[in-house]
Scaffold this motif. Sequence first.
Motif, PDB file in Angstrom:
ATOM      1  N   ASP A 220     121.929 118.965  88.609  1.00 49.05           N
ATOM      2  CA  ASP A 220     122.600 119.568  87.455  1.00 49.05           C
ATOM      3  C   ASP A 220     122.759 118.529  86.346  1.00 49.05           C
ATOM      4  OD1 ASP A 220     124.005 121.166  85.752  1.00 49.05           O
ATOM      5  OD2 ASP A 220     125.804 121.337  86.994  1.00 49.05           O
ATOM      6  N   PRO A 221     121.667 118.216  85.616  1.00 50.03           N
ATOM      7  CA  PRO A 221     121.762 117.203  84.562  1.00 50.03           C
ATOM      8  C   PRO A 221     122.658 117.621  83.406  1.00 50.03           C
ATOM      9  CG  PRO A 221     119.634 118.319  84.493  1.00 50.03           C
ATOM     10  CD  PRO A 221     120.304 118.762  85.745  1.00 50.03           C
ATOM     11  N   TRP A 260     117.326 110.414  82.449  1.00 50.10           N
ATOM     12  CA  TRP A 260     116.830 111.605  83.139  1.00 50.10           C
ATOM     13  C   TRP A 260     116.951 112.838  82.262  1.00 50.10           C
ATOM     14  CZ3 TRP A 260     113.447 113.013  86.260  1.00 50.10           C
ATOM     15  CH2 TRP A 260     113.450 114.305  86.794  1.00 50.10           C
ATOM     16  N   ARG A 261     118.055 112.953  81.537  1.00 51.67           N
ATOM     17  CA  ARG A 261     118.206 114.088  80.633  1.00 51.67           C
ATOM     18  C   ARG A 261     117.086 114.110  79.593  1.00 51.67           C
ATOM     19  NH1 ARG A 261     124.791 113.794  79.525  1.00 51.67           N
ATOM     20  NH2 ARG A 261     125.394 115.282  81.187  1.00 51.67           N
ATOM     21  N   ALA A 265     114.201 116.845  79.079  1.00 51.11           N
ATOM     22  CA  ALA A 265     114.053 117.505  77.783  1.00 51.11           C
ATOM     23  C   ALA A 265     112.616 117.398  77.283  1.00 51.11           C
ATOM     24  CB  ALA A 265     115.007 116.876  76.773  1.00 51.11           C
ATOM     25  N   ALA A 266     111.992 116.242  77.474  1.00 53.47           N
ATOM     26  CA  ALA A 266     110.610 116.057  77.032  1.00 53.47           C
ATOM     27  C   ALA A 266     109.692 117.038  77.740  1.00 53.47           C
ATOM     28  CB  ALA A 266     110.172 114.618  77.287  1.00 53.47           C
ATOM     29  N   ARG A 267     109.910 117.213  79.029  1.00 54.41           N
ATOM     30  CA  ARG A 267     109.069 118.158  79.780  1.00 54.41           C
ATOM     31  C   ARG A 267     109.299 119.582  79.292  1.00 54.41           C
ATOM     32  NH1 ARG A 267     109.825 120.773  85.084  1.00 54.41           N
ATOM     33  NH2 ARG A 267     107.776 121.243  85.959  1.00 54.41           N
ATOM     34  N   GLN A 282     120.543 122.666  78.143  1.00 52.79           N
ATOM     35  CA  GLN A 282     120.056 122.504  79.517  1.00 52.79           C
ATOM     36  C   GLN A 282     120.172 121.071  80.008  1.00 52.79           C
ATOM     37  OE1 GLN A 282     116.358 124.687  80.690  1.00 52.79           O
ATOM     38  NE2 GLN A 282     116.359 125.384  78.568  1.00 52.79           N
ATOM     39  N   VAL A 283     120.246 120.114  79.080  1.00 50.70           N
ATOM     40  CA  VAL A 283     120.365 118.715  79.499  1.00 50.70           C
ATOM     41  C   VAL A 283     121.728 118.112  79.124  1.00 50.70           C
ATOM     42  CG1 VAL A 283     117.882 118.299  79.505  1.00 50.70           C
ATOM     43  CG2 VAL A 283     119.178 117.898  77.404  1.00 50.70           C
ATOM     44  N   GLY A 284     122.714 118.982  78.864  1.00 49.67           N
ATOM     45  CA  GLY A 284     124.086 118.499  78.750  1.00 49.67           C
ATOM     46  C   GLY A 284     124.590 118.170  77.372  1.00 49.67           C
TER      47      GLY A 284
END
Length: 310
Positions: A220-221, A260-261, A265-267, A282-284
């Motif tokens: 859960d990033p 990691w976030r 996000a890049a992906r 989605q990445v906080g």
Amino acid sequence: MDVLSDVIAVTRTGRPRSAHVRWHAPWGQEFASVPGSAGFQVILQGSCWLLPPGAEPVRLGAGDVVFLPHGTGLALADSPKTVTAPACGPDDPRLSRSYVSDSVDRSGDGGPVTVVLCGAYQLELSRTHPLLLTLPDLIHLPVHGSHRPELRSAVELLAAEVENPRLGTDAAVPALLDTLLLYILRAWFNEQPGPGNVTGWAAALNDPPVTAALHAIHRDPAAPWTVAGLAAEAGLSRAPFARRFAMLVGQPPLGYLTWWRMATAARLLRMSDAPLRSIAAQVGYTSEFAFVHAFKRTHGAAPGAYRRSG
């Protein structure tokens, strides 16, 4: 998802490639260094010699796996004394296919046969996980080692698909290559010395408290993680956890969380058309402005420009 699964999902890009090659002695083949890739060689039949640059030759037997996580060059030959020849160049049209089935005869004199399964994975350099960066240039997994049967099974399935393409092979080969990559990494990490005898990610993935915190981040990033919250996941108090995490992972807990976030996000930017505010959430990040600033600091480009460049 667990850490190792995430590493493969986020780092690898494009379609992996594989080839089934039959060599007849005498033979020798160079494989050039290819930055931004990872490659493997599996000896399916016979034996040969691994000729790593600047190191002593290593004899390989049927079942041995050689993994090159950084695309380092090497050579294989039937004998350490055999002159090696350059491999096909990066513009070879066969390399655009999802798989290659090839047969090579260097001598034509009926010498002993060696069959090799080789392949390559394309990596996204801006998203390369620190776990992969800490791996040695060359990993040799001997057949006589305590490797899991699933690694051998993956090799056999992949070899069968590449040697005899059939209906559905285009879908099967990329999936089997990803599975093989997972089993290679798992085998190597599982066979590292116990805690206290090894450092870095090999130790981190064998350390229950740090692994618990890593799994929480990957699971859960977007959660509002703090050092105290991650320490609670690890079952440690804040200060000892922070020291332990930084020592094994190579950066503080919140530093890794941010990295990691941004990798996630890049992906998402490359694989979806989701708006920036959705990816930020989605990445906080509740603030799109804060997300854009963090992304640009990590990747050297704004999210929109990064998406268009892909």
